[in-house]
Scaffold this motif. Structure first.
Motif, PDB file in Angstrom:
ATOM      1  N   ALA A 137       7.112   4.326  -3.631  1.00 42.23           N
ATOM      2  CA  ALA A 137       7.000   3.947  -5.040  1.00 42.23           C
ATOM      3  C   ALA A 137       5.560   4.081  -5.525  1.00 42.23           C
ATOM      4  N   ALA A 138       4.597   3.809  -4.660  1.00 44.76           N
ATOM      5  CA  ALA A 138       3.193   3.979  -5.039  1.00 44.76           C
ATOM      6  C   ALA A 138       2.876   5.449  -5.285  1.00 44.76           C
ATOM      7  N   ALA A 139       3.410   6.331  -4.459  1.00 44.45           N
ATOM      8  CA  ALA A 139       3.185   7.762  -4.663  1.00 44.45           C
ATOM      9  C   ALA A 139       3.800   8.231  -5.977  1.00 44.45           C
ATOM     10  N   ILE A 140       4.976   7.732  -6.295  1.00 39.60           N
ATOM     11  CA  ILE A 140       5.608   8.072  -7.565  1.00 39.60           C
ATOM     12  C   ILE A 140       4.772   7.549  -8.727  1.00 39.60           C
ATOM     13  N   GLY A 141       4.246   6.335  -8.587  1.00 36.99           N
ATOM     14  CA  GLY A 141       3.420   5.749  -9.635  1.00 36.99           C
ATOM     15  C   GLY A 141       2.149   6.536  -9.889  1.00 36.99           C
ATOM     16  N   VAL A 142       1.501   7.004  -8.826  1.00 35.86           N
ATOM     17  CA  VAL A 142       0.279   7.793  -8.987  1.00 35.86           C
ATOM     18  C   VAL A 142       0.607   9.122  -9.668  1.00 35.86           C
ATOM     19  N   GLY A 179      -6.043   2.905 -12.535  1.00 34.75           N
ATOM     20  CA  GLY A 179      -4.599   2.740 -12.374  1.00 34.75           C
ATOM     21  C   GLY A 179      -4.095   3.315 -11.067  1.00 34.75           C
ATOM     22  N   ALA A 180      -4.624   4.485 -10.688  1.00 30.82           N
ATOM     23  CA  ALA A 180      -4.221   5.092  -9.422  1.00 30.82           C
ATOM     24  C   ALA A 180      -4.685   4.250  -8.239  1.00 30.82           C
ATOM     25  N   ALA A 181      -5.876   3.683  -8.331  1.00 26.77           N
ATOM     26  CA  ALA A 181      -6.377   2.839  -7.241  1.00 26.77           C
ATOM     27  C   ALA A 181      -5.528   1.586  -7.087  1.00 26.77           C
ATOM     28  N   LEU A 182      -5.120   0.990  -8.196  1.00 32.62           N
ATOM     29  CA  LEU A 182      -4.259  -0.192  -8.117  1.00 32.62           C
ATOM     30  C   LEU A 182      -2.890   0.155  -7.544  1.00 32.62           C
ATOM     31  N   ALA A 183      -2.337   1.283  -7.944  1.00 31.30           N
ATOM     32  CA  ALA A 183      -1.038   1.695  -7.410  1.00 31.30           C
ATOM     33  C   ALA A 183      -1.133   1.974  -5.913  1.00 31.30           C
ATOM     34  N   LEU A 206      -1.329  -1.282  -3.920  1.00 30.23           N
ATOM     35  CA  LEU A 206      -0.016  -1.894  -3.721  1.00 30.23           C
ATOM     36  C   LEU A 206       0.784  -1.149  -2.665  1.00 30.23           C
ATOM     37  N   GLY A 207       0.633   0.173  -2.619  1.00 25.82           N
ATOM     38  CA  GLY A 207       1.315   0.955  -1.594  1.00 25.82           C
ATOM     39  C   GLY A 207       0.809   0.631  -0.196  1.00 25.82           C
ATOM     40  N   ILE A 208      -0.497   0.477  -0.054  1.00 23.11           N
ATOM     41  CA  ILE A 208      -1.069   0.113   1.246  1.00 23.11           C
ATOM     42  C   ILE A 208      -0.633  -1.289   1.648  1.00 23.11           C
TER      43      ILE A 208
END
Length: 73
Positions: free
Chosen positions: A18-23, A51-55, A58-60
């Motif tokens: 989901a984090a990859a999709i968000g980025v 925004g990418a760093a926050l996503a 969350l993925g990590i």
């Protein structure tokens, strides 16, 4: 190891995808906006990076939870 721990680890690992999709969505929308208004692209690039760093954070975090659930005995 309980089967439910493995199920929980698998469900927690969904957050990494989901984090990859968000980025991808963040940068796709940034490129779309930059093509529509090139003069505003420079001021919005910082927002896209944050925004990418926050996503990714969350993925990590989701990956860490999945690993902890998988390794718990």
């Amino acid at each position: 190891m309980s089967e439910m721990q493995l199920v929980g680890a698998g469900l927690a690992a969904i957050g990494t995808g989901a984090a990859a999709i968000g980025v991808g969505i963040i940068f796709g929308n940034f490129v779309n906006g930059a093509l529509r208004n090139p003069s505003a692209a420079a001021s919005q690039f910082t927002n896209a990076i944050i925004g990418a760093a926050l996503a990714e954070g969350l993925g990590i975090f989701a990956f860490l939870i999945a690993i902890l659930l998988f390794l718990k005995q």
